[in-house]
Design a protein around this motif. Sequence first.
Motif, PDB file in Angstrom:
ATOM      1  N   MET A   1      21.163-141.666 -36.317  1.00 56.08           N
ATOM      2  CA  MET A   1      20.722-141.054 -35.054  1.00 56.08           C
ATOM      3  C   MET A   1      20.328-142.152 -34.074  1.00 56.08           C
ATOM      4  SD  MET A   1      20.276-138.069 -33.598  1.00 56.08           S
ATOM      5  CE  MET A   1      20.181-136.948 -34.987  1.00 56.08           C
ATOM      6  N   ILE A   2      20.871-142.108 -32.864  1.00 53.08           N
ATOM      7  CA  ILE A   2      20.565-143.135 -31.873  1.00 53.08           C
ATOM      8  C   ILE A   2      19.327-142.760 -31.072  1.00 53.08           C
ATOM      9  CG2 ILE A   2      22.989-143.807 -31.645  1.00 53.08           C
ATOM     10  CD1 ILE A   2      23.039-142.256 -28.990  1.00 53.08           C
ATOM     11  N   LYS A   3      18.723-143.773 -30.482  1.00 47.89           N
ATOM     12  CA  LYS A   3      17.571-143.550 -29.616  1.00 47.89           C
ATOM     13  C   LYS A   3      18.083-143.151 -28.231  1.00 47.89           C
ATOM     14  CE  LYS A   3      13.584-145.976 -27.656  1.00 47.89           C
ATOM     15  NZ  LYS A   3      12.890-147.290 -27.553  1.00 47.89           N
ATOM     16  N   ARG A   4      17.513-142.070 -27.685  1.00 46.80           N
ATOM     17  CA  ARG A   4      17.933-141.585 -26.377  1.00 46.80           C
ATOM     18  C   ARG A   4      16.750-141.574 -25.416  1.00 46.80           C
ATOM     19  NH1 ARG A   4      20.392-137.877 -29.987  1.00 46.80           N
ATOM     20  NH2 ARG A   4      18.585-136.495 -29.698  1.00 46.80           N
ATOM     21  N   PRO A   5      16.985-141.849 -24.136  1.00 46.42           N
ATOM     22  CA  PRO A   5      15.903-141.761 -23.152  1.00 46.42           C
ATOM     23  C   PRO A   5      15.371-140.338 -23.056  1.00 46.42           C
ATOM     24  CG  PRO A   5      17.821-142.880 -22.232  1.00 46.42           C
ATOM     25  CD  PRO A   5      18.251-142.276 -23.520  1.00 46.42           C
ATOM     26  N   LYS A   6      14.147-140.191 -22.585  1.00 47.98           N
ATOM     27  CA  LYS A   6      13.519-138.863 -22.509  1.00 47.98           C
ATOM     28  C   LYS A   6      14.310-137.925 -21.604  1.00 47.98           C
ATOM     29  CE  LYS A   6      10.057-139.978 -18.896  1.00 47.98           C
ATOM     30  NZ  LYS A   6      10.312-141.383 -18.659  1.00 47.98           N
TER      31      LYS A   6
END
Length: 421
Positions: A1-6
């Motif tokens: 799972m990638i990190k996504r901006p809010k």
Amino acid sequence: MIKRPKEINKIMTKLGNEGYEVYCAGQCVTASYVGDDPQDWDLYTDCPQEKILEFFPEGEALGKRTTRLDYTVEVKAQDIHDVDHLEGIVADIVTLKGSIEDQLKIYDLTVEAIAEHPQKSPVDPYGGREDIKKKLLKATGDAGKAFQKNPEKILKVIRYVSLYDFDLSKELSQTISENAGMLKKADKEEVLYEMLNIINGKYAGKALKMLAGLNLLPGIVGEKAAVMNRREAEDYKTLAKNIDQVKQVPLRRMGLFYLCFDKHYEDAVEYLPYEGLDREYLLDAKKLVVKICFQNTDATLKSFIYKLGWDKYHYIDRLSKAQMKVFDLYKMKTEGRDHILREILQTKQPIFVEDLKIDAEDILEAGITDSPERAEFLLSLLPDVVHQNQKYNDRKTLLKYAKRFDKSRFRRTFRDVKWLR
């Protein structure tokens, strides 16, 4: 799972809560996997565009299938020769025509053809995640056909090398080499865009080696400049080795790049469509980085700064210092120039017309001329006088020199020469 901006999480959560599927895919996913924070996000959903605009009324419709949400703000550049830039993210929400697997077919590289879903496993039909782990660029299909249709895509591949330290698969490298000549047919605006990204990457040196090794330079600097003599080739090799030590300011790094093409410097600069000050600075850089090294007195340095103006002076000064770092040149001259400049600034020595004790109106009132244009011209000659001796910066002396210059063409021409007695 990638990190996504809010902001991206908010969009994906909203669409999911409304019963729609939504994925992010493309370069934003690739960049996230390698630990970067991408600014541009491509989202794909089965939600119709009219519904997307209903959910996000601040969005902008781009065609029939895409809605753009822009969360960026402009930030002023900290470096005088860097550009103002946008911080924040832009999301393009695209309504799918078919399946997400069908959509991924538009991507040319396996590392881009990955779709991430908030709750489901990634969709990765070409093994892109494994290639990202290996830092390997491979094509999803017929790369040669893609390059022939859009030659600038060749440089997009090299951009991945420069930004993220990827390598090319043997097949992709061979395909690029076979189609290198196509780059000369590419849109030059696109080539310039890609080149500015390549030169400014964290691994720009590796990318520069690849540009030369794959014979892509003719499509970037033109056929004439790309034929380098031995010294130019050695300079290019040294630049590729050391450029990553230089601050990431695109115009400064491009100046270093073009200085390698000494014999056809101007031809190389003019091959791509620079505009405005960027073009002017680059075209002047070759002769000015030599001249700046000989400004070794306060008088000559002040005159040099006056003729260039602060912005161009700072560009040439910093380009010269970057050149020193890359090629190990002019260290003593650079240190001497910095010492002189500090002294000039600390003692507030006059450099520009606005530093003079008179203005054009004073010249008119003294009766030296009755033409405002002539008065401005005479005023522009006077800084060279006070560069020789700042004590001359008083009304009486400056008006005396203005009168002399008005009457004598010889004195005007040699106003900055300090005669031996």
